[in-house]
Each structure stands twice: as structure tokens, then as C-alpha cells.
Design a protein around this motif. Structure first.
Motif, PDB file in Angstrom:
ATOM      1  N   UNK A  32     -12.064 -26.342  37.812  1.00 36.41           N
ATOM      2  CA  UNK A  32     -11.535 -25.015  38.174  1.00 36.41           C
ATOM      3  C   UNK A  32     -11.448 -24.120  36.943  1.00 36.41           C
ATOM      4  N   UNK A  33     -10.953 -24.668  35.822  1.00 34.84           N
ATOM      5  CA  UNK A  33     -10.886 -23.880  34.599  1.00 34.84           C
ATOM      6  C   UNK A  33     -12.255 -23.415  34.139  1.00 34.84           C
ATOM      7  N   UNK A  34     -13.261 -24.267  34.282  1.00 36.03           N
ATOM      8  CA  UNK A  34     -14.626 -23.885  33.897  1.00 36.03           C
ATOM      9  C   UNK A  34     -15.153 -22.761  34.775  1.00 36.03           C
ATOM     10  N   UNK A  35     -14.895 -22.852  36.086  1.00 36.48           N
ATOM     11  CA  UNK A  35     -15.353 -21.808  37.010  1.00 36.48           C
ATOM     12  C   UNK A  35     -14.669 -20.489  36.699  1.00 36.48           C
ATOM     13  N   UNK A  36     -13.351 -20.510  36.491  1.00 41.03           N
ATOM     14  CA  UNK A  36     -12.596 -19.275  36.222  1.00 41.03           C
ATOM     15  C   UNK A  36     -13.063 -18.641  34.917  1.00 41.03           C
ATOM     16  N   UNK A  37     -13.178 -19.433  33.853  1.00 41.69           N
ATOM     17  CA  UNK A  37     -13.594 -18.889  32.557  1.00 41.69           C
ATOM     18  C   UNK A  37     -15.002 -18.303  32.629  1.00 41.69           C
ATOM     19  N   UNK A  38     -15.909 -19.010  33.302  1.00 38.73           N
ATOM     20  CA  UNK A  38     -17.294 -18.535  33.401  1.00 38.73           C
ATOM     21  C   UNK A  38     -17.384 -17.268  34.238  1.00 38.73           C
ATOM     22  N   UNK A  39     -16.745 -17.277  35.390  1.00 36.65           N
ATOM     23  CA  UNK A  39     -16.829 -16.125  36.291  1.00 36.65           C
ATOM     24  C   UNK A  39     -16.297 -14.865  35.619  1.00 36.65           C
ATOM     25  N   UNK A  40     -15.154 -14.948  34.955  1.00 40.28           N
ATOM     26  CA  UNK A  40     -14.579 -13.746  34.364  1.00 40.28           C
ATOM     27  C   UNK A  40     -15.291 -13.326  33.081  1.00 40.28           C
ATOM     28  N   UNK A  41     -15.999 -14.227  32.437  1.00 40.00           N
ATOM     29  CA  UNK A  41     -16.906 -13.789  31.378  1.00 40.00           C
ATOM     30  C   UNK A  41     -17.973 -12.870  31.950  1.00 40.00           C
ATOM     31  N   UNK A  42     -18.555 -13.280  33.059  1.00 38.55           N
ATOM     32  CA  UNK A  42     -19.566 -12.439  33.694  1.00 38.55           C
ATOM     33  C   UNK A  42     -18.999 -11.124  34.174  1.00 38.55           C
ATOM     34  N   UNK A  43     -17.795 -11.136  34.733  1.00 34.90           N
ATOM     35  CA  UNK A  43     -17.148  -9.896  35.177  1.00 34.90           C
ATOM     36  C   UNK A  43     -16.969  -8.946  34.002  1.00 34.90           C
ATOM     37  N   UNK A  44     -16.508  -9.469  32.852  1.00 33.12           N
ATOM     38  CA  UNK A  44     -16.315  -8.621  31.673  1.00 33.12           C
ATOM     39  C   UNK A  44     -17.640  -8.030  31.197  1.00 33.12           C
ATOM     40  N   UNK A  45     -18.690  -8.838  31.194  1.00 34.70           N
ATOM     41  CA  UNK A  45     -20.008  -8.336  30.778  1.00 34.70           C
ATOM     42  C   UNK A  45     -20.477  -7.230  31.726  1.00 34.70           C
ATOM     43  N   UNK A  46     -20.324  -7.448  33.023  1.00 37.66           N
ATOM     44  CA  UNK A  46     -20.730  -6.427  33.988  1.00 37.66           C
ATOM     45  C   UNK A  46     -19.954  -5.140  33.818  1.00 37.66           C
ATOM     46  N   UNK A  47     -18.643  -5.237  33.531  1.00 33.27           N
ATOM     47  CA  UNK A  47     -17.831  -4.038  33.333  1.00 33.27           C
ATOM     48  C   UNK A  47     -18.272  -3.278  32.087  1.00 33.27           C
ATOM     49  N   UNK A  48     -18.618  -3.999  31.024  1.00 34.00           N
ATOM     50  CA  UNK A  48     -19.090  -3.339  29.795  1.00 34.00           C
ATOM     51  C   UNK A  48     -20.410  -2.618  30.055  1.00 34.00           C
ATOM     52  N   UNK A  49     -21.306  -3.223  30.814  1.00 32.68           N
ATOM     53  CA  UNK A  49     -22.588  -2.575  31.112  1.00 32.68           C
ATOM     54  C   UNK A  49     -22.370  -1.262  31.863  1.00 32.68           C
ATOM     55  N   UNK A  50     -21.434  -1.249  32.803  1.00 34.95           N
ATOM     56  CA  UNK A  50     -21.155  -0.034  33.565  1.00 34.95           C
ATOM     57  C   UNK A  50     -20.490   1.038  32.711  1.00 34.95           C
ATOM     58  N   UNK A  51     -19.699   0.622  31.730  1.00 38.47           N
ATOM     59  CA  UNK A  51     -19.044   1.579  30.853  1.00 38.47           C
ATOM     60  C   UNK A  51     -17.620   1.894  31.275  1.00 38.47           C
ATOM     61  N   UNK A  52     -16.895   2.563  30.377  1.00 38.70           N
ATOM     62  CA  UNK A  52     -15.491   2.882  30.598  1.00 38.70           C
ATOM     63  C   UNK A  52     -15.254   4.375  30.444  1.00 38.70           C
ATOM     64  N   UNK A  53     -14.182   4.847  31.061  1.00 36.70           N
ATOM     65  CA  UNK A  53     -13.775   6.244  30.919  1.00 36.70           C
ATOM     66  C   UNK A  53     -13.025   6.410  29.600  1.00 36.70           C
ATOM     67  N   UNK A  54     -13.589   7.204  28.694  1.00 35.60           N
ATOM     68  CA  UNK A  54     -13.016   7.360  27.351  1.00 35.60           C
ATOM     69  C   UNK A  54     -12.855   8.851  27.054  1.00 35.60           C
ATOM     70  N   UNK A  55     -11.690   9.214  26.531  1.00 36.90           N
ATOM     71  CA  UNK A  55     -11.439  10.574  26.064  1.00 36.90           C
ATOM     72  C   UNK A  55     -10.688  10.505  24.748  1.00 36.90           C
ATOM     73  N   UNK A  56     -11.196  11.223  23.758  1.00 32.37           N
ATOM     74  CA  UNK A  56     -10.570  11.278  22.436  1.00 32.37           C
ATOM     75  C   UNK A  56     -10.324   9.887  21.855  1.00 32.37           C
ATOM     76  N   UNK A  57     -11.298   9.005  22.054  1.00 27.78           N
ATOM     77  CA  UNK A  57     -11.212   7.678  21.475  1.00 27.78           C
ATOM     78  C   UNK A  57     -10.246   6.746  22.170  1.00 27.78           C
TER      79      UNK A  57
END
Length: 334
Positions: free
Chosen positions: A121-146
Motif C-alpha cells: 500500500x505504501x508503494x502504491x501511494x508513494x508512486x501514485x502521488x509522485x505521478x500526480x505531482x508530475x502531472x500538476x507541474x506539467x499543467x502549471x500553477x497560477x502565479x502572481x508576483x512570485x
């Protein structure tokens, strides 16, 4: 002409994160494969195959995170602010894996199954949320004034969830091909069977990601489909298809033990290279570049000395540990 220290540091951090994905990916994959292995002796062999090296694998993530905090503090703060929920979930998975890893060795025969389940279970959770974080970075974030100005749940989207699921067969394939090197007899044949099916699922996942990623943002669309970029970037899927075919051949039609793992590393390394080329020079999409996120230029040479010292030391230690424990694992031997 002088060296561009910002680009050098971006390459160093990119290399550290790539090493983490490739090296820690297979021991996460071994944990994922516990789902399909019921034999307790086989599980002992699987976990003993990664026991001597798994701590050293994770050090690359520490190196990459520490370097990013020192060299790109703005990007570091934005990523933590935007992704603290999936990153906390990932750390929880790591903690669950670590506790289960240690306690299963001391548990009795009746309780060992519980720790095996928690390790999986720990392996599945760690792996899945690594992928989620990578996908979120690819999409980008809302940034204003740094500063990050989005909500705590902006990371959750259909694309980030898709990447989370797609990374599971990737790490599973790394784990199964690693076990081709380290195991024998029935377990070895089972891992070859799993490797074949995981490779097919990884092929589906990579195809879907290649088809949808260029249409996420205007910048990605221009990078992949604009001219003349289309002709340059078009070589990457072609190389990926060639590499995929090679991996399929050595898994399906040969008895080679080491080549499947080596070629799978190459396939995922190519996927990582594709990610970097899609985003550079942005460190955080849509428009925060490595130059904007970098620390003061006066501090970069000093920190580079630290990276120049520690990266070769870590490489040497990893090489030595893999060299010492290079033989196959038999029964409960490490």
C-alpha cells in the motif's frame, strides 16, 4: 565565453531527479508487485533484492530537493505551496513503506502478511502521488508576483490523476525487470510474465500521454506542434517506439537477464528527457523560467562546489553497493 551557472545547476538538479526516478523507481516497483505474489518465500526474496540499496536510491531525491531549495528558492517555495497535499501523501507512503520494511523482518509468520500488505500500500501511494505531482507541474500553477495564488486543490485534475495511474506500470516494469536480474526459477519466470504485461500497459499509458499532453496549454502546443519544432520533437516519439520495440523483444523472445532492466531504464530515461524538453527553459509552467527563479548569482559558484563534491560521492557509493550485492538472491540471503 563563461559558463551559465543557472543552466549548469538546472542540469545537475535534473540529473539528480532523473537518477531518483530510475533508481528508486524499481524498489517502489518491487513493492507494487507484492499484489501479484502470494508465496511468502518469494516475497522474502523480492524484498531482500532491494534491501542493500534502497536507502541509497532515495538519497537522490534529497540531493535534488536540497539543491533546488538552495539554487531555485522561488520555484521551491511555489512547488511546496501548490503541492503540499500530494507531497504529504507521497511522504506518508514512504513512511508506511519504511515502517513495514523494518517490522516485517521482526514479525512472526502470522503477522508478516500485514506488513507485506502495508509495504505494498505504501508503494502504491508513494508512486501514485509522485505521478500526480508530475502531472500538476506539467499543467502549471497560477502565479502572481512570485507567489502561488491558486487553491490547495488546484493540483487535482483529470490530467494529474491520469499521470498518477500511468506511472504505476512504469515503476512496476522497473521492479519486474530488476527481479529478472536478482531471482531464479519460478519467481524469475513469473517476473518475465509480469514484465510482458506491464510493458504492454506502459505502452498504452505512454501513447495516451503523448497524444494529450501537447493540447494542455498553448506553450506545450507550440513546443510540440508549432513549426519548425514539430520536426525536431517528432523524433522523440519515434525513438520511444524503437526503444519500446527493443524492450518488448528482449522480454518476450529472449532469456536475457540484465538487458530488459537496462533497456527499461533507457525507455523511462527517454520519457524523462521528453518532459524536460517540453518545459525548458521554464522551471514552473506557464512562464516562470530558471533565470527568474534562480538565487542571486553571487551564491551560485559557492553552492556549485557542494554539488560537485557530493554528487560524485553519491555516485561512487551507489556503484559500490550495487557492485557488492550484484549476485542473485537465493532464499533469504541478501
Amino acid at each position: 565565453m563563461g559558463f551559465d551557472l543557472i543552466i549548469i545547476w538546472a542540469l545537475v538538479i535534473g540529473f539528480a531527479l532523473m537518477m531518483y526516478v530510475l533508481m528508486d523507481g524499481f524498489d517502489l516497483g518491487v513493492g507494487l508487485l507484492f499484489i501479484g505474489v502470494r508465496n511468502k518465500q518469494h516475497r522474502d526474496v523480492m524484498i531482500n533484492s532491494v534491501a542493500p540499496v534502497w536507502d541509497g536510491n532515495a538519497i537522490w531525491l534529497v540531493l535534488g530537493g536540497a539543491c533546488m531549495m538552495a539554487v531555485f528558492p522561488l520555484a521551491y517555495s511555489i512547488i511546496l505551496d501548490a503541492l503540499y497535499i500530494p507531497l504529504l501523501c507521497m511522504l506518508f507512503g514512504f513512511m508506511l513503506r519504511g515502517v513495514a520494511f523494518q517490522y516485517r523482518f521482526k514479525a512472526g509468520a502470522k503477522d508478516k502478511g500485514i506488513w507485506d500488505a502495508l509495504f505494498c500500500v505504501g508503494s502504491v501511494v508513494a508512486t501514485f502521488f509522485q505521478g500526480v505531482a508530475i502531472g500538476a507541474v506539467i499543467e502549471g500553477f497560477a502565479i502572481e508576483n512570485g507567489q502561488f495564488v491558486g487553491s490547495a486543490w488546484d493540483w487535482m485534475s483529470w490530467f494529474s490523476i491520469l499521470v498518477g495511474f500511468c506511472i504505476l506500470p512504469a515503476y512496476g516494469l522497473l521492479g519486474s525487470t530488476w527481479l529478472l536480474i536478482k531471482t531464479e526459477n519460478e519467481l524469475n519466470q513469473k517476473m518475465r510474465h509480469y514484465s510482458h504485461h506491464l510493458l504492454v500497459w506502459l505502452g498504452y499509458a505512454m501513447t495516451v500521454l503523448i497524444l494529450v499532453t501537447p493540447f494542455l496549454t498553448e506553450a506545450l502546443r507550440e513546443r510540440w506542434l508549432g513549426l519548425p519544432n514539430f520536426f525536431y520533437m517528432g523524433f522523440i516519439p519515434m525513438l520511444g517506439l524503437m526503444q519500446f520495440t527493443w524492450v518488448y523483444y528482449v522480454i518476450r523472445f529472449s532469456e536475457w537477464q540484465r538487458w530488459p532492466f537496462a533497456l527499461t531504464l533507457g525507455l523511462l530515461g527517454l520519457a524523462y528527457f521528453t518532459l524536460i524538453t517540453s518545459l525548458m527553459p521554464n522551471i514552473i509552467p506557464p512562464d516562470l523560467t530558471v533565470y527568474q527563479a534562480a538565487a542571486p548569482e553571487s551564491s551560485l559558484p559557492f553552492t556549485l562546489w557542494g554539488g560537485a563534491i557530493f554528487a560524485p560521492v553519491i555516485l561512487g557509493c551507489c556503484y559500490w553497493s550495487y557492485h557488492v550485492f550484484c549476485a542473485k538472491v537465493r532464499d533469504t540471503e541478501g
